[in-house]
Structures are given as structure tokens and as C-alpha cells.
Motif scaffolding. Structure first.
Motif, short mmCIF file in Angstrom:
data_model
loop_
_atom_site.label_atom_id
_atom_site.label_comp_id
_atom_site.label_asym_id
_atom_site.label_seq_id
_atom_site.Cartn_x
_atom_site.Cartn_y
_atom_site.Cartn_z
N GLU A 87 0.82 -1.22 0.00
CA GLU A 87 0.00 0.00 0.00
C GLU A 87 0.85 1.27 0.00
OE1 GLU A 87 -2.35 -0.45 3.49
OE2 GLU A 87 -3.47 -2.17 2.69
N ASN A 88 2.08 1.17 0.53
CA ASN A 88 2.94 2.34 0.68
C ASN A 88 4.16 2.32 -0.25
OD1 ASN A 88 2.02 4.06 3.22
ND2 ASN A 88 1.62 1.90 3.68
N ASN A 89 4.11 1.47 -1.27
CA ASN A 89 5.17 1.40 -2.28
C ASN A 89 6.55 1.11 -1.68
OD1 ASN A 89 3.42 2.04 -4.54
ND2 ASN A 89 3.38 4.14 -3.76
N ILE A 90 6.57 0.28 -0.65
CA ILE A 90 7.82 -0.20 -0.06
C ILE A 90 8.04 -1.62 -0.56
CG2 ILE A 90 9.03 -0.80 2.06
CD1 ILE A 90 8.72 2.18 1.74
N LYS A 91 9.16 -1.85 -1.23
CA LYS A 91 9.44 -3.18 -1.75
C LYS A 91 9.78 -4.13 -0.61
CE LYS A 91 11.22 -1.39 -6.14
NZ LYS A 91 12.41 -1.29 -7.02
N VAL A 92 9.44 -5.40 -0.80
CA VAL A 92 9.79 -6.41 0.21
C VAL A 92 10.44 -7.61 -0.46
CG1 VAL A 92 7.91 -5.71 1.74
CG2 VAL A 92 7.56 -7.63 0.19
N TRP A 93 11.19 -8.34 0.35
CA TRP A 93 11.75 -9.62 -0.08
C TRP A 93 11.79 -10.52 1.14
CZ3 TRP A 93 16.67 -11.11 1.81
CH2 TRP A 93 17.39 -10.10 2.48
N CYS A 94 11.99 -11.80 0.90
CA CYS A 94 11.91 -12.80 1.97
C CYS A 94 13.31 -13.21 2.41
CB CYS A 94 11.12 -14.01 1.49
SG CYS A 94 10.81 -15.22 2.79
N GLY A 95 13.63 -12.93 3.65
CA GLY A 95 14.92 -13.29 4.20
C GLY A 95 14.94 -14.71 4.72
#
Length: 368
Positions: A282-290
Motif C-alpha cells: 500500500e505504501n510502495n515499499i518493496k519487500v523480499w523474503c529473508g
């Protein structure tokens, strides 16, 4: 759904090589496997990934056993659970201890998906049939050995390389890697080993076109990361600082990062991980899985989680054979040309290798 029987196994497995970071070295990995069964004998599995030493978070393998035994198992055993998302609410009265919570919660998610004949990825709302993966490389004795591991990862098709840095082994290391591999997608993981007094060093890393710098400052800090992010161009990725949805919300509002590493174990399970994912999207913050050097069960849960839409950066979910001579699932998690194909069988989609599970079990606990 009602949990009729819980088994906790404490396993000990030896990694192919030591994994070295700024806070320590691991080769003999002890961890927990949680098995939950319903009245029909159908089983779901979760993994407790806390280390034996509290160097990543305050949790340890022993504290996880204590919290599971004395608090979490009594809260779910023989209780009616409508949906796995309810487990996080049940556990909310227990502060922190997120890795213990995740071990139980993910097992219940696996059981739920199997009961409903769904792949776990589908049950979570995942949209991908394949996921891109990168690799995390610990601190090596020499640059030559580091280059060897990078070459191997690139030959295997991994989509991104992450290397560990620490004071005294940072700019020179990244410069050397960039001189040899100018175009490889590269990130640096500091594991909280710097302070704002190191601003000149961290600013110097801007010139090397890094995807991100992961957790440069204190593990419990969000405010000073915001100050740092305003001073450097490279996106900061928060890891240890994000232990809950509220932490992520605060970090986003303060501008503390451009990326968040979501480890379901660090935040208490798949439900909280999904909520953080949705907030970031919703806030345009990219994520990835550690990753937490998981064996196959934990790795399978991470694979399923990564199918959600905002996991747009390659994660640390390397194949089983990157870490282990033998895993406890079959088939093992395999990477082909930098991709993992999502299993379509119900639940985590991988079978337990019971012979290996028994071989590596050093203690076992039963709850009925």
C-alpha cells in the motif's frame, strides 16, 4: 480445526560450511520441528529457527522450547480454531518470542491448507507459480574464497548476491566485488554493526550501485535509520528492526527505509508477515523474503510466502543443497536458473523425509 496431538523434535544438522556474519559463526545448526495433528492423523509442520545463542534476537532454542511447552501449546491443544489467522490473536498476550510463535503458527497453517486440499501458497493468497531467489554469502577467510562462492551462485543462476559486511571489511570488500562483477545485482548486509558515527563509510558505499544496505544500524532502531536514509542514496533495508506490523508502520511513516526484509519467523508467523506485506504494498515499499538458515520445512514456508504480489526482489530462499548435504524434506527445495517452482500439492507441498528426520533428532517431546 482442532489440534489433537503436538510433537516437538529438536534436531541437529551440520551445514556444508560455516556461515559467518558480524555477530558469529554457525555450522552445527540445532532447531525445532513442530508437528501438529488433527483427530484424523493429518499432520502440519513448522520450524523453530532460533539459534542457540541470542545474537540475532533475544530468542534461543531453549527459550523457544520453554515458550512452546509452557504457554503456546496449551493455548491451542484441543481448542477449536476456525482459521490459522486466529492463532496470532491467541498468541498476542505473550510478548515477543516471535520465533516460538511462528513455529506453531506455521504448522497450523500447513495443517489448515492440507485439510482444505490447497497449496499453502494458494491459502495465503499467493499469485506466482515461480519465485526468483538470490543467495546470501557469509564472511569468507579470503576474497578468493568469496569469489568462488559468487561464481558458483552465478553459475547456478541466482538472481542476486548478498554479502556480509562489518567495520573494517566494508568499502574495500564491496569495491573488490564491483571491480570483478560490475553488473551483478549486489546488496550488503551489515547485521547492525554500524552507528551514525560511521556515516562517511556508509555514504562511500553509495558509489557502488548496491540494491540496498541491510540493517546497518542497531537492531532495535528505527529513528536513526531515518536520519541515515536522508543522507545516503542507497535504499536502506530493515531486517531486525521490524518485528511486527506496528514496527513496519512506524518505519514507513518516519522514512527509515526503502525496502523491508520480511522473515516470517522474526515477526511471529505467516499471518503477521502477510499483514506487513500488504502494508508495504500500500505504501510502495518493496519487500523480499529473508532466511534464517532454515532446513526444508522452514524453507518451504518461506517459498509459499514469497508468492505474494509485493515480493518483487529476489529473496534468500536458496536451494536445500546450498546449505545441507541432506535435507529433511523430499523432494528438496531446488533452484533452476534462479527460480523455484511452487509445488502444487496440499500444504507446504514437500513431504517429510522421516528417515532423515529421525536421524537428526536429538530430543523429542509429545503433547496430547
Amino acid at each position: 480445526m482442532k489440534i489433537d496431538h503436538v510433537t516437538i523434535r529438536q534436531l541437529k544438522m551440520r551445514m556444508k560450511s560455516p556461515f559467518v556474519t558480524s555477530f558469529g559463526s554457525v555450522q552445527e545448526k540445532q532447531f525445532l520441528i513442530v508437528e501438529v495433528k488433527d483427530a484424523n492423523g493429518l499432520a502440519g509442520y513448522g520450524e523453530g529457527v532460533a539459534f542457540e545463542v541470542p545474537w540475532y534476537t533475544e530468542e534461543t532454542l531453549k527459550t523457544s522450547l520453554h515458550i512452546l511447552n509452557d504457554f503456546l501449546i496449551p493455548m491451542v491443544l484441543h481448542k477449536e480454531i476456525g482459521h490459522p489467522s486466529e492463532v496470532s490473536k491467541l498468541f498476542h498476550v505473550i510478548r515477543r518470542n516471535n520465533m516460538a510463535k511462528a513455529a506453531m503458527e506455521t504448522a497450523i497453517w500447513d495443517l489448515y491448507a492440507k485439510q482444505n486440499n490447497l497449496p499453502l501458497a494458494t491459502a495465503l493468497g499467493g499469485i506466482r507459480q515461480t519465485i526468483e531467489v538470490g543467495v546470501s554469502i557469509g564472511i569468507q577467510p579470503t576474497n578468493a574464497e568469496l569469489y568462488g562462492k559468487i561464481e558458483h551462485a552465478l553459475n547456478e543462476g541466482y538472481k542476486r548476491i548478498k554479502v556480509k559486511i562489518k567495520p573494517g571489511l566494508d568499502v574495500s570488500l564491496i569495491r573488490a566485488i564491483r571491480d570483478r562483477y560490475p553488473d551483478v545485482p549486489l546488496m550488503a548486509d551489515a547485521n547492525s554493526s554500524y552507528t551514525l558515527e560511521d556515516m562517511p563509510i556508509l555514504k562511500e558505499l553509495d558509489q557502488y550501485n548496491l540494491l540496498m544496505i541491510e540493517q546497518p544500524l542497531a537492531a532495535d532502531d528505527i529513528l536513526e535509520h531515518a536520519k541515515l536514509q536522508r543522507q545516503i542514496k542507497t535504499p536502506i533495508c530493515l531486517d531486525e528492526s521490524i518485528c511486527s506490523y506496528d514496527d513496519a508502520k512506524t518505519a514507513i511513516e518516519l522514512g527509515s527505509c526503502g525496502v523491508i526484509n520480511i522473515k516470517y519467523a522474526r515477526v511471529g508467523g505467516l499471518t503477521e508477515a502477510k499483514d506487513i506485506h500488504d502494508l508495504c504494498e500500500e505504501n510502495n515499499i518493496k519487500v523480499w523474503c529473508g532466511g534464517m538458515l532454515e532446513a526444508g520445512v522452514g524453507r518451504a514456508h518461506a517459498v509459499a510466502l514469497t508468492t505474494l504480489s509485493n515480493f518483487v526482489l529476489p529473496g534468500d530462499t536458496a536451494g536445500s543443497n546450498h546449505y545441507w548435504e541432506e535435507d529433511i524434506i523430499e523432494p528438496e527445495v531446488k533452484v533452476n536458473a534462479g527460480l523455484i517452482h511452487i509445488p502444487q500439492e496440499p500444504g507446504i507441498g514437500y513431504r517429510i523425509n522421516y528417515a532423515a528426520l529421525e536421524r537428526y533428532t536429538v530430543k523429542q517431546y509429545q503433547y496430547r
